[in-house]
Design an enzyme around this catalytic site. Structure first.
Site, mmCIF file in Angstrom:
data_model
loop_
_atom_site.group_PDB
_atom_site.id
_atom_site.type_symbol
_atom_site.label_atom_id
_atom_site.label_comp_id
_atom_site.label_asym_id
_atom_site.label_seq_id
_atom_site.Cartn_x
_atom_site.Cartn_y
_atom_site.Cartn_z
ATOM 1 N N LYS A 180 50.480 34.243 54.401
ATOM 2 C CA LYS A 180 49.714 35.506 54.371
ATOM 3 C C LYS A 180 48.243 35.216 54.049
ATOM 4 C CE LYS A 180 48.247 38.675 51.624
ATOM 5 N NZ LYS A 180 47.065 39.119 52.372
ATOM 6 N N GLU A 255 45.953 28.499 42.423
ATOM 7 C CA GLU A 255 44.575 27.977 42.466
ATOM 8 C C GLU A 255 43.669 29.183 42.295
ATOM 9 O OE1 GLU A 255 43.618 24.848 42.757
ATOM 10 O OE2 GLU A 255 45.625 24.034 43.035
ATOM 11 N N CYS A 289 35.084 28.674 44.826
ATOM 12 C CA CYS A 289 35.784 28.742 43.543
ATOM 13 C C CYS A 289 35.196 27.776 42.517
ATOM 14 C CB CYS A 289 37.263 28.440 43.753
ATOM 15 S SG CYS A 289 37.541 26.895 44.621
ATOM 16 N N GLU A 389 33.191 35.508 36.859
ATOM 17 C CA GLU A 389 32.983 34.892 38.166
ATOM 18 C C GLU A 389 32.306 35.915 39.086
ATOM 19 O OE1 GLU A 389 36.460 34.181 40.656
ATOM 20 O OE2 GLU A 389 35.650 32.228 41.188
HETATM 21 P P1 NAD Z 1 42.076 37.805 45.950
HETATM 22 O O1 NAD Z 1 42.816 37.414 44.730
HETATM 23 O O2 NAD Z 1 41.537 39.170 46.043
HETATM 24 O O3 NAD Z 1 42.982 37.596 47.233
HETATM 25 C C1 NAD Z 1 43.558 36.351 47.582
HETATM 26 C C2 NAD Z 1 44.798 36.591 48.417
HETATM 27 O O4 NAD Z 1 45.784 37.214 47.602
HETATM 28 C C3 NAD Z 1 44.596 37.537 49.596
HETATM 29 O O5 NAD Z 1 45.404 37.097 50.663
HETATM 30 C C4 NAD Z 1 45.068 38.858 49.048
HETATM 31 O O6 NAD Z 1 45.490 39.743 50.059
HETATM 32 C C5 NAD Z 1 46.230 38.422 48.173
HETATM 33 N N1 NAD Z 1 46.553 39.296 47.047
HETATM 34 C C6 NAD Z 1 45.721 40.106 46.352
HETATM 35 N N2 NAD Z 1 46.391 40.737 45.372
HETATM 36 C C7 NAD Z 1 47.680 40.306 45.429
HETATM 37 C C8 NAD Z 1 48.859 40.594 44.679
HETATM 38 N N3 NAD Z 1 48.846 41.440 43.667
HETATM 39 N N4 NAD Z 1 50.002 39.963 45.008
HETATM 40 C C9 NAD Z 1 50.022 39.069 46.029
HETATM 41 N N5 NAD Z 1 48.941 38.784 46.786
HETATM 42 C C10 NAD Z 1 47.783 39.385 46.489
HETATM 43 O O7 NAD Z 1 40.911 36.712 46.120
HETATM 44 P P2 NAD Z 1 39.767 36.649 47.228
HETATM 45 O O8 NAD Z 1 38.755 37.703 46.903
HETATM 46 O O9 NAD Z 1 40.364 36.608 48.591
HETATM 47 O O10 NAD Z 1 39.158 35.194 46.952
HETATM 48 C C11 NAD Z 1 38.256 34.946 45.961
HETATM 49 C C12 NAD Z 1 38.933 34.331 44.742
HETATM 50 O O11 NAD Z 1 39.665 33.174 45.125
HETATM 51 C C13 NAD Z 1 37.931 33.843 43.713
HETATM 52 O O12 NAD Z 1 38.374 34.194 42.429
HETATM 53 C C14 NAD Z 1 37.963 32.332 43.886
HETATM 54 O O13 NAD Z 1 37.561 31.613 42.755
HETATM 55 C C15 NAD Z 1 39.392 32.097 44.245
HETATM 56 N N6 NAD Z 1 39.545 30.806 44.942
HETATM 57 C C16 NAD Z 1 40.109 29.760 44.249
HETATM 58 C C17 NAD Z 1 40.218 28.505 44.873
HETATM 59 C C18 NAD Z 1 40.795 27.317 44.130
HETATM 60 O O14 NAD Z 1 41.027 26.293 44.761
HETATM 61 N N7 NAD Z 1 41.026 27.384 42.838
HETATM 62 C C19 NAD Z 1 39.794 28.340 46.192
HETATM 63 C C20 NAD Z 1 39.254 29.432 46.851
HETATM 64 C C21 NAD Z 1 39.136 30.669 46.217
#
Ligand code: NAD
Length: 498
Positions: A180, A255, A289, A389
């Site tokens: 997803k 992550e 991130c 962040e």
């Molecule tokens: P997000 O948490 O809003 O969404 C990430 C994914 O999770 C999306 O596919 C979203 O649809 C899904 N999602 C959201 N809520 C959910 C829930 N309750 N249950 C299951 N799935 C859910 O994050 P984003 O805005 O897409 O990305 C930015 C974030 O990702 C930042 O915090 C960044 O630091 C983090 N990030 C971390 C890494 C790492 O390697 N640690 C890498 C890239 C991004």
């Protein structure tokens, strides 16, 4: 580019989702709609889980395939991605907003990632243990088996690469998958699934579902038919996934977010530190991130450093990402507003905005979501812009007098994803880097990542590791096998011990 209609991929077939909602994929540089996709409803997600389950537990084609054949298919996928790399990178750049050269580098890394795991599964895994002989002579060893049905959930900042960081090891290990992506950026991974179909992955091995995280993602995390969930995204969503996954005590990999320190000592090569600090915070529009979003610098060089950093930041070009400016737009209007609101917060908190931090609408950028790179000086540890962040091109500057103070400021965060140290004193570099409570660290550089080396966070930045051999183990169960080498009874109940 003409607007396209796209589909999702379940049990080897391209289907329109049955939810009533249609997702529009928007080019953040222009506001133009690139594609429309009918989202998946829960019924579709159930079918995707069923397909993965059937492929893993009943047909077992991928799981039972000999390692060499599985590795060959992964190599074929890598070749096919490489052949289509230009098309994938352009799609990624238009959908996400990252400059084309950065999208090209992502696709190149993805190719290497598939090749790395294709190779890794052909190397020995496991070990043999010397054990005590209270039960007679025993031979004890371990084998690695696939985790089962895996749900992989990814963010929008590196849509293709973050997907491959999960898909390559999960497939290499022999799992069946429901993937997803973030609804913000689905187009490049749809191209990857077209490649999966052609590469000959057995039906049901990989399934693509598209829809909101709170519904589709949450259902996957909760489902008792899913054996593992691997998630990359925000810490808040990661916490929600952890709770949802508790129902059947799923394996989880998380992550999550970061607020990473970039520590700069006065003895460093200043010009080089400025250059790396730019890459640390403004690469990928700061939507990274591991971004070096907190610069922690020795007081004596702070003013000169900030002056040089601001000069460089002010010269950065913003524009349509396919034309390779220094920075593209942020991913969406909503995200741009969030970043701009943090800039307002910073000003109210008393930090000094040195440059940028405003929307940019010149020329071709008029309808896009562009934000000029922002530097906040005179920041203190209690400010929200230092603690939270922001996930955009905004960096804070704090100063220190002593090494201990630098370490203490660096670790004053709930996150523990990344960090860097700049100094010409290698002994100090090694000492300080070991004190930073973070999983990914750099000395005299910022950002490089490799398929071969583990990636992941301490503290609220996550659980587990991606990439490297640990990245494969994330998608495996380890089984201990003990063989009795002494025939006959163990001799415990009234008999002589053997
Ligand atoms: P997000 O948490 O809003 O969404 C990430 C994914 O999770 C999306 O596919 C979203 O649809 C899904 N999602 C959201 N809520 C959910 C829930 N309750 N249950 C299951 N799935 C859910 O994050 P984003 O805005 O897409 O990305 C930015 C974030 O990702 C930042 O915090 C960044 O630091 C983090 N990030 C971390 C890494 C790492 O390697 N640690 C890498 C890239 C991004």
């Amino acid at each position: 580019m003409q607007m396209e209609q796209k589909k999702t991929y379940i049990n080897g077939k391209w289907i329109n989702g049955t939810s009533k909602k249609t997702l529009q994929s928007v080019n953040p540089a222009t506001g133009e709609v690139l594609a429309e996709i009918k989202e998946n409803g829960i019924e579709d997600v159930k079918k995707a889980i069923e397909a993965a389950k059937h492929s893993f537990y009943i047909t077992r084609e991928w799981r039972d395939m000999d390692t060499q054949s599985r590795s060959d298919i992964l190599l074929k996928i890598a070749d096919m991605v490489e052949e289509k790399s230009e098309e994938i990178a352009k799609t990624e750049s238009m959908d996400n907003g990252k400059p084309l050269r950065e999208a090209e580098a992502d696709v190149d890394d993805a190719v290497h990632c598939f090749r790395y795991y294709a190779g890794l599964i052909r190397t020995p895994q496991g070990g043999v243990y010397g054990v005590n002989s209270n039960f007679g002579r025993m031979h004890s060893y371990e084998v690695y088996e696939p985790a089962g049905v895996c749900a992989l959930i990814t963010p929008w900042n590196f849509p293709f690469l973050m997907g491959v960081w999960k898909l390559a090891p999960a497939l290499a290990a022999g799992n069946s998958i429901i993937f997803k992506p973030s609804s913000e950026t689905v187009l490049s991974v749809i191209k990857l699934f077209e490649i999966f179909e052609k590469a000959g992955l057995p039906e049901g091995t990989v399934n693509l579902v598209i829809g909101p995280g709170s519904m589709v993602g949450n259902y996957l995390a909760e489902s008792r038919d899913v054996d593992m969930v691997s998630f990359t995204g925000s810490t808040a969503a990661g916490q929600s996934i952890m709770r949802a996954a508790a129902g059947n005590v799923k394996k989880i990999g998380l992550e999550l977010g970061g607020k990473s320190p970039n520590i700069i000592f006065a003895d460093t090569d200043l010009e080089s530190a400025v250059e790396w600090a730019m890459i640390g915070i403004f690469f990928n529009q700061g939507e990274v991130c591991c971004a070096g979003s907190r610069i922690i610098i020795e007081s004596s060089i702070k003013d000169e450093f900030v002056k040089r950093l601001a000069e460089r930041a002010e010269k950065m070009t913003l524009g349509n990402p396919v034309d390779n400016p220094d920075m593209g737009p942020l991913v969406s209007e909503k995200h741009m507003q969030e970043v701009l609101s943090y800039v307002e917060t910073g000003k109210k908190e008393g930090a000094r905005l040195v440059c940028g931090g405003c929307r940019y609408t010149e020329g071709d950028c008029a309808n896009g979501y562009f934000v000029r790179p922002a530097i906040f000086d005179e920041c203190t540890a209690d400010m929200r812009i230092v603690r939270e962040e922001i996930f955009g091109p905004v960096v804070t500057i704090q100063t220190f007098e002593t090494e201990d103070e630098a370490v203490s400021l660096a670790n004053d965060t709930v996150y523990g994803l990344a960090g860097a140290v700049f100094t010409n004193d290698i002994t100090r570099a090694m000492r300080v880097i070991r004190e930073i409570r973070a999983g990914i660290t750099w000395i005299n550089c910022y950002n490089p990542a490799f398929s071969e080396a583990p990636w992941g966070g301490y503290k609220m930045s996550g659980i587990g590791r991606e990439l490297g051999k640990h990245g494969l183990e994330e998608y495996q169960e380890v089984k201990q096998i003990n063989i009795n080498l002494t025939p006959g009874a163990p001799g415990w109940y009234g008999q002589e011990v053997l």
